[in-house]
Design a protein around this motif. Structure first.
Motif, short mmCIF file in Angstrom:
data_model
loop_
_atom_site.label_atom_id
_atom_site.label_comp_id
_atom_site.label_asym_id
_atom_site.label_seq_id
_atom_site.Cartn_x
_atom_site.Cartn_y
_atom_site.Cartn_z
N PRO B 203 0.83 -1.20 0.00
CA PRO B 203 0.00 0.00 0.00
C PRO B 203 0.87 1.25 0.00
O PRO B 203 2.00 1.25 0.49
CB PRO B 203 -0.78 -0.12 1.30
CG PRO B 203 -0.77 -1.57 1.64
CD PRO B 203 0.52 -2.09 1.12
N LEU B 204 0.33 2.36 -0.52
CA LEU B 204 1.14 3.56 -0.67
C LEU B 204 1.50 4.19 0.67
O LEU B 204 2.51 4.89 0.78
CB LEU B 204 0.40 4.57 -1.56
CG LEU B 204 0.39 4.12 -3.03
CD1 LEU B 204 -0.62 4.93 -3.82
CD2 LEU B 204 1.77 4.27 -3.63
N SER B 276 -3.09 9.15 -0.10
CA SER B 276 -3.20 8.17 -1.19
C SER B 276 -4.20 7.07 -0.82
O SER B 276 -5.02 6.66 -1.65
CB SER B 276 -1.85 7.55 -1.50
OG SER B 276 -0.92 8.55 -1.85
N GLU B 277 -4.11 6.59 0.43
CA GLU B 277 -5.04 5.54 0.87
C GLU B 277 -6.48 6.06 0.85
O GLU B 277 -7.40 5.39 0.36
CB GLU B 277 -4.70 5.08 2.29
CG GLU B 277 -3.35 4.45 2.46
CD GLU B 277 -3.20 3.16 1.68
OE1 GLU B 277 -4.22 2.49 1.47
OE2 GLU B 277 -2.07 2.85 1.29
N VAL B 278 -6.66 7.25 1.44
CA VAL B 278 -8.02 7.78 1.60
C VAL B 278 -8.64 8.02 0.23
O VAL B 278 -9.79 7.64 -0.02
CB VAL B 278 -7.99 9.08 2.43
CG1 VAL B 278 -9.35 9.76 2.42
CG2 VAL B 278 -7.55 8.79 3.86
N ILE B 279 -7.88 8.64 -0.67
CA ILE B 279 -8.45 9.00 -1.98
C ILE B 279 -8.80 7.74 -2.76
O ILE B 279 -9.87 7.65 -3.36
CB ILE B 279 -7.48 9.91 -2.75
CG1 ILE B 279 -7.38 11.21 -1.96
CG2 ILE B 279 -7.92 10.09 -4.19
CD1 ILE B 279 -7.23 12.44 -2.72
N ALA B 280 -7.91 6.75 -2.75
CA ALA B 280 -8.23 5.53 -3.49
C ALA B 280 -9.48 4.87 -2.91
O ALA B 280 -10.39 4.50 -3.64
CB ALA B 280 -7.04 4.56 -3.44
N THR B 281 -9.52 4.74 -1.58
CA THR B 281 -10.64 4.01 -0.97
C THR B 281 -11.96 4.76 -1.16
O THR B 281 -12.97 4.13 -1.48
CB THR B 281 -10.35 3.82 0.53
OG1 THR B 281 -9.09 3.18 0.67
CG2 THR B 281 -11.43 2.98 1.18
N LEU B 359 -13.29 14.47 2.77
CA LEU B 359 -13.30 15.94 2.85
C LEU B 359 -11.96 16.45 3.37
O LEU B 359 -11.40 17.42 2.85
CB LEU B 359 -14.43 16.41 3.76
CG LEU B 359 -15.84 16.29 3.18
CD1 LEU B 359 -16.87 16.68 4.23
CD2 LEU B 359 -15.97 17.17 1.95
N PHE B 360 -11.45 15.79 4.40
CA PHE B 360 -10.14 16.18 4.92
C PHE B 360 -9.06 16.02 3.84
O PHE B 360 -8.16 16.85 3.70
CB PHE B 360 -9.77 15.36 6.15
CG PHE B 360 -10.31 15.92 7.43
CD1 PHE B 360 -9.73 17.03 8.02
CD2 PHE B 360 -11.40 15.34 8.06
CE1 PHE B 360 -10.22 17.56 9.20
CE2 PHE B 360 -11.90 15.86 9.25
CZ PHE B 360 -11.31 16.97 9.81
N ALA B 361 -9.16 14.94 3.07
CA ALA B 361 -8.16 14.71 2.03
C ALA B 361 -8.23 15.78 0.96
O ALA B 361 -7.21 16.25 0.45
CB ALA B 361 -8.35 13.32 1.41
N MET B 362 -9.47 16.17 0.61
CA MET B 362 -9.60 17.22 -0.41
C MET B 362 -9.11 18.56 0.13
O MET B 362 -8.48 19.34 -0.60
CB MET B 362 -11.05 17.30 -0.89
CG MET B 362 -11.39 16.14 -1.83
SD MET B 362 -13.12 15.71 -1.87
CE MET B 362 -13.80 17.02 -2.80
N ALA B 363 -9.39 18.82 1.40
CA ALA B 363 -8.84 20.03 2.03
C ALA B 363 -7.32 19.98 1.99
O ALA B 363 -6.65 20.97 1.68
CB ALA B 363 -9.33 20.16 3.47
N GLY B 412 -6.45 10.70 8.07
CA GLY B 412 -6.16 9.32 8.46
C GLY B 412 -6.92 8.91 9.70
O GLY B 412 -7.43 7.78 9.79
N LEU B 413 -7.03 9.83 10.66
CA LEU B 413 -7.77 9.52 11.88
C LEU B 413 -9.21 9.18 11.55
O LEU B 413 -9.76 8.20 12.06
CB LEU B 413 -7.75 10.72 12.83
CG LEU B 413 -6.57 10.84 13.79
CD1 LEU B 413 -6.78 12.03 14.71
CD2 LEU B 413 -6.43 9.58 14.60
N HIS B 414 -9.85 9.99 10.68
CA HIS B 414 -11.25 9.72 10.36
C HIS B 414 -11.41 8.47 9.50
O HIS B 414 -12.41 7.80 9.57
CB HIS B 414 -11.87 10.94 9.66
CG HIS B 414 -12.17 12.06 10.62
ND1 HIS B 414 -11.25 13.02 10.98
CD2 HIS B 414 -13.29 12.36 11.33
CE1 HIS B 414 -11.79 13.85 11.85
NE2 HIS B 414 -13.03 13.48 12.09
#
Lengths: 253, 544
Positions: B203-204, B276-281, B359-363, B412-414
């Motif tokens: 995983p990235l 990377s994990e959040v956006i892919a998932t 949302l956090f990832a996009m921010a 990551g926390l969320h």
């Protein structure tokens, strides 16, 4: 649900947890090498400083280096080189199964380290007697380049000496582990001692049951070999760092 | 979950939160060798330090709400921004997502039962905590907290009567934590990957931890020796940085930034891995350009280690050095941009779920892009002369470190909270918190960008009345930001007790951590998994 789960807490479960703290020879060696890299980089910061100031004032560095006692430096280099030989032989001796010889060689290494430190002590005290130490009156009267030379001299040899002291303590501990774990040490009059060792082992080693021979005495495990190997690697590091420090401070004049 | 496993004929076992180990209560945490518990130890200590640093930041902004003295004397203000910096840099973002989420998820994501050296792992946490205690203990000495700024620049740090020694020693001790964690992670990734998990099936997040770990191992010793020399100068009169004794203060700056610039990437790269994990998932789509994203982490680590002197364009170093470091600085933008473009390409035509982590990832992407662009502006020599030591710099690195590394950690926390605690937080509250933070963040730091552009210097206690309006806007922005932060932390904390139980795989993720129970069982996997497919192979139809 929590209650049923709690009910499963038994010694077997505990061993599952402990069992995951497995031993991995490859990882242990790799971790040690990475640690040695960080030590080189620690000294690397000093070598960079040395390069900068030597470049800025080569003449001062030449003059200041005349104050060092070259013969003591050479003796110390030989002493340290010999200690590297003895510790390498200690590793080989253990691999070949002669524990007593290995412990003897570890002790020889420690003795040589102490010789090195005693000689270093006399070198340093001679400098202090001449006021050639940071904050000393005579040092303050020298040119700024020479002051930098002695600053670097004390920091480099001091930090190296500190590593040597730490390495000596490490070797003493490892020597103790090797002596205690060996089948030879566990036999005969020291049997009572080995029983204590096997009781004390679980907390220290992370294994519930240390391997033992038919008589219930602890025997050498891969962990014990790798501890000596890694300690020897550390000792070689101390040695190699000195082989950079020695020419930089004593020889290049 | 226990019932399901029972049906498979496997013993039901306690999860890592229930298993008490040797001690009871707090002791069972402080002596645990379990990587998951150590990860949470890091997380809670980091959040505690963050709240402390945030309070100091709040007070700094309150002092600056209007010109002239507002709440504290200049000496106290100096201690405020120094301790704010030391706390946020060394105790919050440098451990960052790597020490907390990394410790928790690295072994799980590579299919291992623990890190390579569990005892060393616990020892790292103790180094971190003891170092932090030493730094704060200087508060109770007669000399008081340091007032030098977190960079501890000589010659002022040699002359000041405040307790620089203890701060430097505390940071030195925390350095061991960083080195040992990095060492542990490298060995873990090399030795403990599950069968079938080749390098390009990791995983990235694991890739980003790998790059970060190398930087931690290779850069931190230089900070160590620099701090040792600084302490020796103050205590023993050694003069390697003291001009009066032939030393050179610029050498200190070089040695300091040889560590502290890679440290910036130590902070941001793990956060990039999280993103990377959040956006892919949450886009339900395989990551675009997996290999490039993975290798760009290593490229950032490599180039990031060669750009340190861009902090010193106005220090008087040679023009040749300035040109080389300026060029290298622009080169770091390439791997960073590769990541940003690939994240956006991943979202394109993906099935984007606007969940709180997303949302956090996009921010993160937006804030990091602003931080990156403003960084390039300072990488250019001519503009840097103008912007050096202004609020522009402060705003820039807050965009990168807080908007980047901070928001990455929050994403990551969320994302992983349901996995870590087996509880689902309130989605609406998390969304509101994220939006509040995003709004407050920009109001605060964009105002500071403009302030700096107009010439407001950093670290000043007082300023000309012409900067009043923007400072007022920035300070009110800080209140919105803090409201959002407190909402977020409260929401997460409440969920541990009040949240509804989270399923094994709430987001439809495909990496290994989503194949085990929430919260994870004590030893992660009953049977070490065998990896066959690619790392982000999402099924055609994802069950909601």
């Amino acid at each position: 649900m929590t209650d049923t789960l709690q009910a499963t807490l038994n010694p077997a479960e505990a061993r599952i947890e402990e069992g995951q703290h497995h031993f991995d020879y490859g990882a242990s060696k790799m971790g040690m090498w990475l640690f040695l890299f960080t030590e080189f980089l620690l000294f690397g910061g000093l070598f960079i400083s040395y390069a900068v100031y030597r470049f800025l004032s080569p003449g001062d560095f030449h003059n200041a280096a005349q104050n060092l006692n070259l013969s003591l430096g050479v003796v110390n280099t030989v002493v340290l080189l010999t200690s590297s030989l003895t510790i390498a032989m200690a590793v080989t001796a253990l691999q070949k199964g002669s524990v007593r010889l290995s412990v003897g060689l570890i002790c020889a290494t420690i003795a040589l380290a102490i010789v090195f430190l005693v000689i270093k002590y006399f070198e340093w005290s001679a400098k202090f007697q001449h006021g050639l130490y940071p904050g000393g009156a005579e040092l303050g009267a020298l040119t700024k380049g020479q002051q930098q030379y002695f600053n670097l001299y004390f920091v480099m040899t001091g930090l190296h000496g500190l590593h040597l002291v730490f390495g000596t303590v490490l070797l003493a501990i490892v020597g103790f582990i090797v002596a205690r774990r060996s089948p030879a040490a566990a036999s005969g009059p020291e049997k009572s001692n080995s029983t204590v060792a096997s009781q004390g082992a679980p907390e220290e080693s992370g294994l519930v049951v240390p391997p033992s021979n038919a008589a219930g005495e602890p025997v050498m495990r891969p962990q014990d070999y790798v501890v000596l190997e890694n300690a020897a690697l550390y000792w070689h590091l101390v040695d190699v760092v000195w082989f950079f420090i020695f020419p930089l401070l004593y020889l290049i004049t | 979950m226990a019932a399901v496993r029972g049906a498979e004929g496997v013993l039901a076992e306690p999860n890592y939160l229930e298993y008490k180990g040797k001690g009871r209560g707090l002791l069972s945490w402080l002596t645990s060798l379990d990587h998951k518990r150590i990860g949470l130890l890091y997380l809670f200590s980091q959040v505690t330090f963050f709240l402390f640093g945030m309070t100091l930041g709040f007070l700094i902004r309150l002092e600056l709400i209007h010109h002239g003295q507002t709440i504290v004397r200049p000496e106290v203000y100096n201690a405020f921004f120094t301790v704010h910096g030391v706390t946020m840099v060394f105790m919050f973002v440098i451990p960052g997502a790597a020490a907390s989420l990394g410790n928790f998820f690295l072994p799980i994501m590579i299919g291992a039962k623990d890190v390579a050296f569990p005892k060393l792992n616990l020892m790292s946490w103790y180094c971190y905590i003891i170092g932090a205690i030493i730094v704060y203990a200087s508060m109770f000495t007669a000399a008081g907290l340091p007032d030098t700024g977190w960079t501890l620049y000589v010659p002022y740090s040699l002359k000041t009567t405040t307790n620089v020694n203890m701060a430097a020693f505390g940071i030195f001790v925390m350095g061991f934590s960083s080195i040992l964690t990095g060492l542990n992670f490298i060995c873990t990734i090399h030795q403990l990957r599950a069968p079938g998990m080749g390098w390009f099936k990791m995983p990235l997040f694991v890739w980003s931890l790998y790059a970060t770990s190398w930087m931690q191992v290779l850069a931190t010793p230089i900070l160590g020796i620099t701090l040792v020399l600084l302490m020796l100068e103050r205590v023993a009169g050694v003069g390697i940085f003291d001009p009066a004794k032939g030393g050179d203060p610029i050498l200190y700056q070089h040695l300091f930034w040889i560590y502290s610039h890679p440290a910036v990437y130590i902070m941001i790269v793990p956060a990039m891995g999280v993103i990377s994990e959040v956006i892919a998932t949450h886009s339900r789509k395989t990551i675009f350009g997996y290999k490039m994203v993975a290798l760009s982490s290593l490229a950032i680590a490599l180039f990031g280690s060669l750009v340190w002197a861009h902090h010193m364009f106005v220090s008087g170093q040679s023009d040749a050095a300035n040109l080389v470091f300026s060029l290298l600085t622009f080169l770091v933008a390439i791997p960073s941009a590769i990541k940003v473009f690939n994240w956006i390409a991943t979202m394109y035509k993906g099935s984007v779920d606007l969940s709180p982590p997303m949302l956090f990832a996009m921010a993160f992407i937006l804030l990091f892009a602003i931080g990156g662009f403003t960084g390039l502006m300072q990488g250019a020599l001519s503009t840097d002369v103008h912007l050096h030591d202004t609020d522009f710099v402060v705003a820039h690195f807050h965009y990168v470190m807080f908007g980047g590394a901070g928001f990455g950690l929050f994403a990551g926390l969320h994302h992983w909270w349901p996995k870590m605690f087996g509880k689902m937080y309130n989605r609406r509250a998390a969304t509101i918190a994220c939006l509040l933070m995003f709004w407050g963040f920009n109001q605060l730091y964009f105002s500071m960008l403009i302030l700096g552009w107009e010439g407001m210097p950093r670290r000043y206690w007082d300023y000309l009345p012409q900067y009043d309006t923007l400072n007022l806007i920035a300070t009110t922005g800080s209140w919105v930001l803090i409201t959002g932060l407190l909402t977020m932390f409260t929401n997460l904390l409440i969920s541990v007790w009040r949240g509804r139980p989270a399923p094994e795989n709430p987001w439809g993720g495909v990496t290994l951590e989503w194949t085990i129970a929430s919260p994870p069982p004590l030893e992660n996997f009953h049977v070490i998994p065998r990896i066959t497919g690619g790392v982000y192979d999402f099924p055609e139809e994802v069950q909601p």
